[in-house]
Design a protein around this motif. Sequence first.
Motif, PDB file in Angstrom:
ATOM      1  N   ILE A   1      20.758  17.072   1.858  1.00  0.00           N
ATOM      2  CA  ILE A   1      20.439  15.755   1.316  1.00  0.00           C
ATOM      3  C   ILE A   1      19.052  15.371   1.813  1.00  0.00           C
ATOM      4  O   ILE A   1      18.789  15.383   3.021  1.00  0.00           O
ATOM      5  CB  ILE A   1      21.475  14.699   1.731  1.00  0.00           C
ATOM      6  CG1 ILE A   1      22.846  15.054   1.146  1.00  0.00           C
ATOM      7  CG2 ILE A   1      21.057  13.311   1.265  1.00  0.00           C
ATOM      8  CD1 ILE A   1      23.935  14.058   1.484  1.00  0.00           C
ATOM      9  N   ALA A   2      18.175  15.054   0.875  1.00  0.00           N
ATOM     10  CA  ALA A   2      16.792  14.766   1.222  1.00  0.00           C
ATOM     11  C   ALA A   2      16.199  13.791   0.222  1.00  0.00           C
ATOM     12  O   ALA A   2      16.707  13.619  -0.896  1.00  0.00           O
ATOM     13  CB  ALA A   2      15.964  16.054   1.243  1.00  0.00           C
ATOM     14  N   ASP A   3      15.118  13.143   0.617  1.00  0.00           N
ATOM     15  CA  ASP A   3      14.282  12.410  -0.319  1.00  0.00           C
ATOM     16  C   ASP A   3      12.942  13.131  -0.376  1.00  0.00           C
ATOM     17  O   ASP A   3      12.843  14.296   0.033  1.00  0.00           O
ATOM     18  CB  ASP A   3      14.143  10.935   0.084  1.00  0.00           C
ATOM     19  CG  ASP A   3      13.658  10.763   1.526  1.00  0.00           C
ATOM     20  OD1 ASP A   3      13.023  11.697   2.071  1.00  0.00           O
ATOM     21  OD2 ASP A   3      13.916   9.694   2.116  1.00  0.00           O
ATOM     22  N   ASP A   4      11.924  12.463  -0.854  1.00  0.00           N
ATOM     23  CA  ASP A   4      10.627  13.134  -0.961  1.00  0.00           C
ATOM     24  C   ASP A   4       9.915  13.255   0.377  1.00  0.00           C
ATOM     25  O   ASP A   4       8.910  13.964   0.479  1.00  0.00           O
ATOM     26  CB  ASP A   4       9.722  12.365  -1.941  1.00  0.00           C
ATOM     27  CG  ASP A   4      10.210  12.448  -3.370  1.00  0.00           C
ATOM     28  OD1 ASP A   4      10.819  13.485  -3.713  1.00  0.00           O
ATOM     29  OD2 ASP A   4      10.005  11.490  -4.133  1.00  0.00           O
ATOM     30  N   GLU A   5      10.433  12.569   1.401  1.00  0.00           N
ATOM     31  CA  GLU A   5       9.741  12.519   2.681  1.00  0.00           C
ATOM     32  C   GLU A   5      10.414  13.310   3.794  1.00  0.00           C
ATOM     33  O   GLU A   5       9.736  13.834   4.680  1.00  0.00           O
ATOM     34  CB  GLU A   5       9.601  11.047   3.133  1.00  0.00           C
ATOM     35  CG  GLU A   5       8.912  10.145   2.133  1.00  0.00           C
ATOM     36  CD  GLU A   5       7.471  10.572   1.867  1.00  0.00           C
ATOM     37  OE1 GLU A   5       6.845  11.129   2.791  1.00  0.00           O
ATOM     38  OE2 GLU A   5       6.984  10.357   0.746  1.00  0.00           O
TER      39      GLU A   5
END
Length: 365
Positions: A196-200
Amino acid sequence: MLDLPDHETLYAALTARDARFEGRAFVGVITTGIFCRLTCPARKPRPENCRWFASPADALAQGFRPCMRCHPTGSEADRIIADLAPRLQAQPERNWTEADLAALGYDPSTVRRAFRRHFGQSFLQMSRAARLRSGLKTMTKGSPMIEAQLDAGFDSASGFRAAFQRLFGHPPHEWRGPADLRADWIDTPLGGMIAIADDEALHLLEFIDRKALPQGLRKLSVLVGGRIGLGRTGLHDRTEAELRDYFAGRNQLFSLPVRLHGTEFQNLVWRALQQIPAGETRSYAQLATAIGKPTAIRAVARANATNRLALVVPCHRVIGADGTLTGYAGGLWRKERLIAAEQAYGGSDTGHLDLSGVDGGRASL
């Protein structure tokens, strides 16, 4: 990383009858023409007479005969796995049942024990995870629910939703809208992982069969206000690439930016974990001393168990004070293989992740 270690390491394992190398390495003795498991009780050969192989097939191809004492060509469990694992890989969407196993001539309980010993989960559990993965990929592409259901091999939409919710803690339809965090599947030599990740930053990396995974996902969802959906970001691609290099033995260090969701104490422990170089281990007492809290051994152990960034925050490198392996949420069999592999290639580029500037957060995951 999972290739054969060097000659000295393997010979030491042979003389110690080290069970950690069971199934991973075999020794051929050139003076007898016989090959054995490293745990064979037979008299040990001289080091110059040893040849090392990653599989019985490799040894047989070089003209060595299997030992009649340790039977390196495999037990019944080995033969079951050798037959069924490729079938599962070839048909990940198939809805396997115990009747299917019986039709192939296998006792379902024997299959269950063999797979649990080798993989830490049963054949049918692996089958369900494979089907769920297939449906997850379909949904990630934005396909309708019924198409995801069919790709996953479930007989009903309710069955797919139930399995999905057991795994993720959310019904599937809640993971398809706009979201700040994205969840996707990454394959590794030791099993599938959810990232699970976002762009950062990377927020979670867990083996798919971890029992506490649904609970961890629910907690993470609460912490971020439910802003988790299906999909992939550039951080997923980067995580997959670094995991591939790690398991290939090309890079012992992860340079991924991470977001720690823990209390001040938990974050302190997790940062200390990342100071342990690949190929080395620490006890809980040593870890407690390293963070300046030598009496907080149990609290350190609890923080270690709540880590949600497997491998990147290497909680598998913590062992008991007496040197024995202790509990690992990803399965002791994985911990054993990770430590053995890291020790086999460790020492050439050890170090730790730079977590400077990372927002550690306050809410407990």
